[in-house]
Design an enzyme around this catalytic site. Structure first.
Site, short mmCIF file in Angstrom:
data_model
loop_
_atom_site.label_atom_id
_atom_site.label_comp_id
_atom_site.label_asym_id
_atom_site.label_seq_id
_atom_site.Cartn_x
_atom_site.Cartn_y
_atom_site.Cartn_z
N LYS A 122 -19.54 69.29 -54.14
CA LYS A 122 -20.94 68.68 -53.72
C LYS A 122 -21.35 67.21 -54.53
CE LYS A 122 -23.48 72.31 -54.36
NZ LYS A 122 -22.20 73.37 -54.38
N THR A 123 -21.05 67.42 -55.96
CA THR A 123 -21.23 66.45 -56.62
C THR A 123 -20.55 65.04 -56.42
OG1 THR A 123 -22.25 67.88 -58.33
CG2 THR A 123 -21.65 65.49 -59.34
N GLU A 166 -27.71 66.63 -53.11
CA GLU A 166 -27.02 67.85 -53.05
C GLU A 166 -27.75 68.94 -52.62
OE1 GLU A 166 -24.54 69.00 -56.38
OE2 GLU A 166 -24.53 66.87 -57.17
#
Length: 472
Positions: A122-123, A166
């Site tokens: 995600k990051t 996110e």
């Protein structure tokens, strides 16, 4: 449910304000004229930064921090009713909401909102999208779950109608969001202290997909098993990415000496804007892209980012520039330095799938031997995925284990790093366990030699080992 009027700023108090997501939300509210106070267990770069923006931060958490004049209290999933501030706010009748609900309400203020979900990546993917959006001069507001050097932290307050964040699945936080574009990168068994099993996790991701409104788009990895479970009957458009799919997919992949990929990205005609050239379902070349972050998993992350920004109307030149300028976020295969010819890398990987991706990327790195110093994160995850951890850690030449980082847990569940070390030895791997960082550092200084690659790995504080070796 409390409904915030963002045109009428109020006093909001954050319990756990130093958290990576909480601090970002606090900064956005400060930019909108809200009075922001908060508390945390200790001072940090995030709390100092927020104070420089005008927030008042108290250390440590205490019932005394809940004062008259607070209109709303925001708390994280890690805060429970026995927390002194939570209890004081509840007793005082102050309206309260979880962090994810605030994020969801904030997103409604932006006509173009993007939420990146998935068990892993995600990051990095959010950061890739952020780089492309900035290269396109979209001026987005960005909330990322790590420190992104190009924005000087984890938050960027833009002045357009675009919001990028996110979307975390833990405690079903992402179900508070209704993004115009939702991304699902992958789905694995994790957070089993909250979810019952993989089917429970998959059910939550289906609910996330259903939150995307008609007129919006779901971008999903075509390699997710039984993908129809997530896409069938949705009101929104569905776009796929990944190897062998009919959507966005990379071909002609090559690797440089540090394991970073270059590739051509193709799109099936009709799948998205750039491919809509009317040539009857053939594959169209979107462009040639080069990455400056290593690993095969980052090719998939980049394909998702390119699919998203293509839908947002970014030019190919902005996509190329954005990805080329992205060199990673803190704690994602981050080079910390060198000592005695030993390269020290730090990585946040704490799930077997993430560890495999990191160690496979390391195998493409020019190194004599790979040392992995792993700190397991939470007893529940270590117990549930014990055999998988042993399997993937075996990809390193040498494994050094630190004690399990308990985080929010107190019950050891009968599992330990010593047992994981024993399991690795039974598999014929060279592994050691030490109960203190001092012992680990001494061992590494005595055994690592020039040309070795040393990776500190885990979601706790294992990164301190590398920093101390480097004298940072």
């Amino acid at each position: 449910m409390v409904q915030i009027n963002f045109d009428r700023p109020i006093h909001v108090h954050f319990i756990g304000i130093g958290g990576i997501s909480m601090s970002g939300l606090a900064a956005v509210l400060l930019s909108r004229g809200f009075t922001v106070t908060g508390s945390d267990s200790r001072k940090s770069e995030q709390t100092f930064w927020l104070e420089s923006l005008g927030a008042s931060v108290s250390i440590p958490q205490s019932a005394a921090n809940i004062t008259d004049g607070i209109d709303l209290v925001v708390y994280t999933a890690a805060i429970h009713p026995d927390n002194p501030e939570y209890a004081a706010a509840a007793a005082a009748g102050i309206p309260m909401m979880p962090r994810a609900e605030l994020l969801g309400q904030l997103m409604t203020q932006y006509p173009t909102s993007v939420a990146v979900a998935g068990t892993h990546g995600k990051t990095t993917t959010t950061s890739m999208i952020a780089h492309i959006m900035m290269a396109q001069e979209m001026d987005p507001t960005i909330s990322v779950g790590g420190i992104l050097p190009s924005i000087g932290g984890n938050i960027r307050v833009g002045h357009s109608g675009s919001f990028l964040t996110e979307a975390c699945e833990y405690t079903n936080s992402f179900l508070h969001l209704t993004p115009q574009i939702g991304v699902i990168l992958n789905i694995d068994a994790d957070h089993l202290d909250f979810f019952k099993d993989l089917n429970d996790i998959r059910h939550s991701f289906r609910l996330f997909a259903e939150k995307i409104p008609a007129g919006g788009t779901l971008i999903i990895n075509a390699g997710i098993p039984e993908i129809d479970t997530f896409t069938e009957g949705l009101a929104c458009q569905v776009v796929t990415f990944g190897e062998g799919c009919g959507g966005y997919h990379a071909e002609h992949i090559s690797w440089d000496d540090f394991g970073c990929a270059s590739f051509d990205l193709y799109v099936r005609s009709g799948n998205a804007s750039a491919a809509d050239s009317g040539n009857g379902g053939s594959d169209c070349l979107l462009g040639h892209f080069s990455l400056h972050v290593p690993g095969e998993h980052n090719v998939a992350n980049a394909a998702a980012a390119l699919a998203c920004t293509d839908l947002l109307g970014a030019s190919v030149s902005s996509m190329e520039a954005g990805l080329s300028g992205f060199t990673g976020t803190d704690r994602r295969f981050q080079k910390k330095g060198e000592i005695g010819g030993v390269t020290i890398i730090d990585d946040y990987a704490h799930h077997p799938t993430e560890i495999r991706a990191t160690l496979c990327a390391a195998q493409k790195y020019p190194a004599q031997r790979i040392w992995c110093v792993f700190q397991p994160h939470t007893y529940s995850r270590t117990k549930a995925l014990f055999d998988e951890f042993a399997d993937v850690l075996s990809l390193a030449d040498h494994v050094v284990l630190a004690d399990i980082y308990a985080a929010r847990e107190t019950d050891t569940l009968g599992v330990s790093s010593a047992l994981l070390c024993q399991k690795l030895k039974e598999k014929g791997r060279e592994a050691w366990y030490f109960p203190t960082f001092d012992e680990i550092e001494t061992f590494l200084l005595e055994n690592c030699t020039a040309g070795d690659l040393l990776i500190t790995m885990g979601a706790g504080d294992v990164y301190r080992i590398g920093e101390r070796l480097l004298g940072q």
